[in-house]
Design an enzyme around this catalytic site. Sequence first.
Site, PDB file in Angstrom:
ATOM      1  N   ASP A  92      10.707   5.663  -7.567  1.00  0.00           N
ATOM      2  CA  ASP A  92      10.522   6.639  -8.658  1.00  0.00           C
ATOM      3  C   ASP A  92      11.804   7.411  -8.963  1.00  0.00           C
ATOM      4  OD1 ASP A  92       7.644   6.064  -8.645  1.00  0.00           O
ATOM      5  OD2 ASP A  92       7.618   7.215  -6.787  1.00  0.00           O
ATOM      6  N   LYS A 121      14.909   4.203 -12.140  1.00  0.00           N
ATOM      7  CA  LYS A 121      15.600   2.916 -12.285  1.00  0.00           C
ATOM      8  C   LYS A 121      15.453   2.357 -13.693  1.00  0.00           C
ATOM      9  CE  LYS A 121      13.310   1.288  -8.766  1.00  0.00           C
ATOM     10  NZ  LYS A 121      12.706   2.543  -8.282  1.00  0.00           N
ATOM     11  N   GLY A 131       6.402   1.015 -11.775  1.00  0.00           N
ATOM     12  CA  GLY A 131       6.150   1.739 -13.014  1.00  0.00           C
ATOM     13  C   GLY A 131       7.448   2.336 -13.516  1.00  0.00           C
ATOM     14  N   HIS A 132       8.196   1.567 -14.300  1.00  0.00           N
ATOM     15  CA  HIS A 132       9.503   2.010 -14.782  1.00  0.00           C
ATOM     16  C   HIS A 132       9.353   2.625 -16.170  1.00  0.00           C
ATOM     17  CE1 HIS A 132      11.675  -1.009 -11.919  1.00  0.00           C
ATOM     18  NE2 HIS A 132      10.954  -0.105 -11.296  1.00  0.00           N
ATOM     19  N   GLN A 184      10.479  -0.557  -6.611  1.00  0.00           N
ATOM     20  CA  GLN A 184      10.390   0.219  -5.367  1.00  0.00           C
ATOM     21  C   GLN A 184      11.795   0.691  -4.961  1.00  0.00           C
ATOM     22  OE1 GLN A 184       8.418  -3.090  -5.219  1.00  0.00           O
ATOM     23  NE2 GLN A 184       7.177  -1.745  -6.479  1.00  0.00           N
TER      24      GLN A 184
END
Length: 424
Positions: free
Chosen positions: A13, A16, A40-41, A224
């Site tokens: 988180d 990225k 979840g980007h 991640q």
Amino acid sequence: MSNVVVIGAQWGDEGKGKIVDFLAKDADIIARYQGGNNAGHSIVVGNEKYIFHLIPSGILYPEKKCIIGNGVVISPRVLFDEIDDLRKRGIYINSNLYVSDRAHLIMPYHLLIESNDEMLRGSKKIGTTGRGIGPAYVDKAGRLGIRVGDLLDFDTFKGKLDLNLAMKARFLDKSEDWIKSTRLEIIEEYKGYAEKMKPFIADTSFILYEAIKSGKNVVFEGAQATLLDIDFGTYPYCTSSNPTAGGVCVGLGIGPTMIDKVMGIAKAYTTRVGEGPFPTEMLTDMNEKVRQKGQEFGATTGRPRRCGWFDAVAVRYSVRINGFSSIALTKLDVLDELDHINVCVGYKYQSKTITEFPGQLNELENVEPIYELMDGWCNDISDIREYNNLPENAKKYVEKISQLLKTKIEFIAVGPRRDQIIAV
């Protein structure tokens, strides 16, 4: 531009997706190399917010090629939901997206197994996203996995499915009726995916090799982060793949000589989702203040993130594991309102001072952070675009982090939008 790897330096988180999107404008290909839809980007362009779970964060540039590599585990349902949603929002997805024929599929029974595992762990649960990621990687390592390429020969797919269902039924204590009904449901669902997936399936390793040899620029996107790596993370409170730099080569089928630069992404503080040790976790009131200011809620699960002070011991470990060329420091603006800011410069363990990140969980769980207190800047920096225009104390904070990590800070993010980046 050269071929750049983008890697989370903390527990995920870190932003990225934002940095990949920023670098993608100068790239030809954006390639995702591991993880699944537990990622979840988030990217904010104008007033639009996009969250990517499987599709690489470069998809907002229609002229770029996006690759989902063999190291990713893919839920076809999530992939096509994501494609459909993006198309409805006017994003072009067609000949610009390639999916590796060697990537493994997440099957419905993987979600069932993960739920069952977490329940059996009880108080020692991992705190997974419940998306079936871990069990899919277990099957991959156990040579039971079903791959994307198997959808091209549906008889092969059915043969592998039959073997899996027989073994899973024994493991989950399910009946013959469960096998029959589950088989029918999966065949009906995945036959539809086979037709929809066909245009995207490719030998992505070959595509990347030819592109790099011809001088194309690639951004390699990890999901991640380092401290969640299956080998070097806080095991067992980690993910089931290698988000570190070493995962790029096996996750995409390229050689290490094709990587020119490794960029670490770190928040100006630290967050963690789920269970596991977190030495610099803030006290409740400060935790909540930073969570609300930084909107620290999981893009995949919506779960509130645990917030902590910047941990130089942990990020310095990430520098070592990945060989970072530079760091992008994100969310510096979240600290705008703080009078004082702690930076963890070491740990105390059993009355000894340690400056290296412990490999054993019982040691990490019992360390006490050693903090250096720095003055805050108490100014809104979200509209600043030049490093020299930052408040003096903000620059001191950035320079302190760079000094502690012995690594150059190359970019600073001062907000969620695409344009809120400062080149240092």
